[in-house]
Design an enzyme around this catalytic site. Structure first.
Site, PDB file in Angstrom:
ATOM      1  N   ASP A 212     103.812 107.079  74.363  1.00  0.00           N
ATOM      2  CA  ASP A 212     102.561 106.900  73.624  1.00  0.00           C
ATOM      3  C   ASP A 212     101.688 108.144  73.760  1.00  0.00           C
ATOM      4  OD1 ASP A 212     102.146 106.209  76.419  1.00  0.00           O
ATOM      5  OD2 ASP A 212     100.143 105.541  75.846  1.00  0.00           O
TER       6      ASP A 212
ATOM      7  N   GLU B 269     101.163 104.309  78.526  1.00  0.00           N
ATOM      8  CA  GLU B 269     100.632 104.944  79.742  1.00  0.00           C
ATOM      9  C   GLU B 269      99.179 105.321  79.580  1.00  0.00           C
ATOM     10  OE1 GLU B 269      99.802 108.378  82.538  1.00  0.00           O
ATOM     11  OE2 GLU B 269      99.649 108.253  80.358  1.00  0.00           O
TER      12      GLU B 269
END
EC number: 3.4.11.4
Length: 409
Positions: A80, A171
């Protein structure tokens, strides 16, 4: 394909995490990138590559050392990108940098300052077109792990042990390790390939606490408010002002911790504030929590019991508490970086990584820098030469880990 070429391809996937979405992954588009990575892994001989229902990608590079019984090494990066800047329709571009400010968007006068690039004159710089972030955090790390997989697939003369690869979702919003199955991953130790520039070898992170402050007021017609109204907004402002101004993150560096207000929602009747509290020593985190409790106690004495309530949520501890018990994990990359002619950067991470959570789940996990900077912004960049060095360094680290016995970690 080289690491930087992969980054320029991977950056095009729109994988910005979405904090308001409690699903995993928070952005369904993360699956598109995860599935593409799994297919690429299979093309590189990682036959067990898979994407689970929560968008975690895992796969194995089998040892090529006969009878290998050394440590199983994990390599981890997150797929991400930050939601703090525009992150869709990323258009990477490559510039050979010869000095001065690097203009990204002339219309907005958006640039990367010459000071930020002073060590990279003569290097090749990857940026976005200035309308979005780049996504080198952490697609540079993903690219380097995938390039390592390709090199090991094509060159059987490089001896290595069993390597487990994992790519994680979300994350950037602090959820990447929540559903990470350490037992299934099966590694004895790991590295996150995350963070900033090449040469970083970090074994410490902040310890972290979250806090929610709730202020309950009393609404009253303003024409008749005297001695009746208790404005929750004003009380909340007083609480914030009671915390040390010089201990806000904009005034802190190095090993200095902070209080950081991250959200405020308020009306006369109710106000809520979100805080993150950071320091490198847990006792200092507890001391900061006590300062906030005392502020609440004082305001409750002034405005009435129950006016201000503070709730704390433990988030993560400094991974140094775990990693320091496995000195070889940091000694090896530090030696490699020095042998390559560079001075390692061992400054602690002023943030958290997958490794902070995973270390306390039983997987000691220092961090290695992949070669980017100015993360979470449209001025983000990656340095081609740094990425190439990071890839070389990781390949050497893999070989040296394979020479250890499990009890030598």
């Amino acid at each position: 394909m080289k690491s930087y070429e992969r980054l320029m391809e991977y950056a095009k996937y729109p994988t910005g995490s979405i904090e308001e979405n409690a699903s995993c992954p928070s952005n369904p588009k993360e699956f598109d990138f995860a599935n593409a990575l799994a297919e690429e892994m299979k093309s590189l001989g990682i036959t067990d590559a898979e994407v689970d229902e929560n968008c975690y990608v895992m796969g194995t590079i089998p040892a090529n050392i006969e009878g290998y019984d050394g440590p199983v090494l994990g390599l981890i990066a997150h797929i991400d990108t930050s939601p703090d800047a525009p992150n869709e329709n990323v258009k990477p571009k490559l510039t050979h940098y010869e000095g001065g400010d690097l203009i990204l968007n002339e219309k907005e006068d958006l640039k990367i300052s010459a000071d930020a690039l002073k060590n990279f004159i003569g290097c090749d710089i990857i940026t976005s077109d200035g309308t979005t972030l780049l996504g080198a955090d952490n697609k540079a790390g993903v690219a380097e792990i995938m390039t390592l997989a390709e090199i090991l697939h094509n060159d059987s003369s490089i001896p290595h042990g069993t390597i487990r690869i994992a790519f994680t979702p979300d994350e950037e919003i602090g959820r990447s390790s929540d559903l990470f199955d350490v037992e299934k991953f099966g590694a004895d130790c790991a590295y996150t390939i995350d963070g900033d520039l090449f040469g970083e070898c970090q074994s410490e992170t902040f310890s972290a606490m979250g806090a929610t402050v709730t202020v309950t007021g009393i609404s009253y017609h303003p024409g008749f408010a005297k001695n009746n109204m208790k404005n929750a907004i004003h009380v909340a402002e007083e609480f914030e002002q009671m915390l040390p101004v010089n201990e806000r993150p904009e005034y802190r560096e190095g090993r200095e911790g902070f209080y950081h207000i991250t959200s405020f929602n308020g009306s006369v009747e109710k106000a809520t504030m979100g805080y993150i509290i950071r320091d490198f020593v847990w006792e200092k985190i507890e001391s900061r929590c006590e300062v906030m409790r005392k502020a609440a106690e004082y305001l409750n004495h002034v405005y009435g019991e129950g006016t201000v309530q503070v709730e704390f949520t433990e988030q993560y501890h400094n991974m140094g508490e775990v990693v320091e018990k496995h000195p070889k994990l940091t000694e090896i990359p530090l030696d490699v970086i020095r042998e390559m002619g560079y001075t390692p950067d061992t400054a602690p991470i002023r943030g958290g990584t997958d490794g902070a959570f995973l270390s306390f789940k039983g997987l000691p996990c220092p961090n290695l820098g992949p070669g980017g900077s100015n993360f979470h912004s449209r001025q983000e960049f990656a340095v081609v030469q740094d990425m190439e060095n990071a890839t070389k360094m990781i390949i050497e680290v893999v070989q040296r880990i394979a020479k250890l016995k499990k009890d030598e970690l």
